[in-house]
Write a protein that holds these residues in place. Structure first.
Motif, PDB file in Angstrom:
ATOM      1  N   ASN A 160       0.793  -1.226   0.000  1.00 57.22           N
ATOM      2  CA  ASN A 160       0.000   0.000   0.000  1.00 57.22           C
ATOM      3  C   ASN A 160       0.831   1.285   0.000  1.00 57.22           C
ATOM      4  OD1 ASN A 160      -2.475  -1.200  -0.321  1.00 57.22           O
ATOM      5  ND2 ASN A 160      -2.917  -1.289   1.858  1.00 57.22           N
ATOM      6  N   LYS A 211       0.558   4.021  -2.980  1.00 56.06           N
ATOM      7  CA  LYS A 211       0.211   5.411  -2.684  1.00 56.06           C
ATOM      8  C   LYS A 211       1.214   6.364  -3.335  1.00 56.06           C
ATOM      9  CE  LYS A 211      -1.778   7.620   1.088  1.00 56.06           C
ATOM     10  NZ  LYS A 211      -1.992   7.762   2.506  1.00 56.06           N
ATOM     11  N   SER A 225       0.718   6.575  -7.065  1.00 60.85           N
ATOM     12  CA  SER A 225      -0.478   7.306  -7.503  1.00 60.85           C
ATOM     13  C   SER A 225      -0.155   8.748  -7.904  1.00 60.85           C
ATOM     14  CB  SER A 225      -1.564   7.262  -6.427  1.00 60.85           C
ATOM     15  OG  SER A 225      -1.188   8.019  -5.304  1.00 60.85           O
ATOM     16  N   ARG A 228       0.266   9.050 -11.916  1.00 63.91           N
ATOM     17  CA  ARG A 228      -0.788   8.607 -12.844  1.00 63.91           C
ATOM     18  C   ARG A 228      -0.524   9.204 -14.225  1.00 63.91           C
ATOM     19  NH1 ARG A 228      -5.045   6.158 -10.220  1.00 63.91           N
ATOM     20  NH2 ARG A 228      -5.209   6.603  -8.009  1.00 63.91           N
ATOM     21  N   ASP A 244      -0.245   3.248 -14.275  1.00 59.64           N
ATOM     22  CA  ASP A 244      -1.683   3.044 -14.454  1.00 59.64           C
ATOM     23  C   ASP A 244      -2.032   1.561 -14.422  1.00 59.64           C
ATOM     24  OD1 ASP A 244      -2.045   5.774 -14.611  1.00 59.64           O
ATOM     25  OD2 ASP A 244      -2.149   5.801 -16.806  1.00 59.64           O
ATOM     26  N   LEU A 277      -1.779   0.407 -10.689  1.00 61.11           N
ATOM     27  CA  LEU A 277      -2.894   0.914  -9.889  1.00 61.11           C
ATOM     28  C   LEU A 277      -4.209   0.264 -10.310  1.00 61.11           C
ATOM     29  CD1 LEU A 277      -1.920   4.702  -9.731  1.00 61.11           C
ATOM     30  CD2 LEU A 277      -1.604   2.940  -7.960  1.00 61.11           C
ATOM     31  N   GLY A 278      -4.359  -0.004 -11.590  1.00 58.10           N
ATOM     32  CA  GLY A 278      -5.558  -0.694 -12.060  1.00 58.10           C
ATOM     33  C   GLY A 278      -5.639  -2.110 -11.524  1.00 58.10           C
ATOM     34  N   ALA A 283      -6.587  -2.061  -7.895  1.00 61.35           N
ATOM     35  CA  ALA A 283      -7.997  -1.768  -7.695  1.00 61.35           C
ATOM     36  C   ALA A 283      -8.866  -3.008  -7.879  1.00 61.35           C
ATOM     37  CB  ALA A 283      -8.452  -0.668  -8.654  1.00 61.35           C
TER      38      ALA A 283
END
Length: 58
Positions: free
Chosen positions: A33, A37, A40, A43, A49, A52-53, A56
């Motif tokens: 995490n 963070k 991010s 981006r 990307d 992070l995708g 998610a």
């Protein structure tokens, strides 16, 4: 990340996310995490990307 290798950090994060998928423990994700963070803030970079995708979805 401290060496300015954002793309490489994102690729490693993707690999780590792949390895933690299906692991019952939440500890691996907690360890990722802080990196996610930090990523991010970058981006728009394709590798970031992707990481992070993937995060998610898990």
């Amino acid at each position: 990340m401290t060496a300015g290798e954002v793309e490489q950090a994102a690729k490693v994060a993707c690999r780590a996310l792949d390895l933690t998928n299906g692991v019952a423990s939440v500890r691996p994700r907690r360890r990722l995490n802080p990196l996610l963070k930090r990523l991010s803030g970058y981006r728009g970079v394709s590798d970031v990307d992707a990481a992070l995708g993937r995060a998610a979805l898990l």
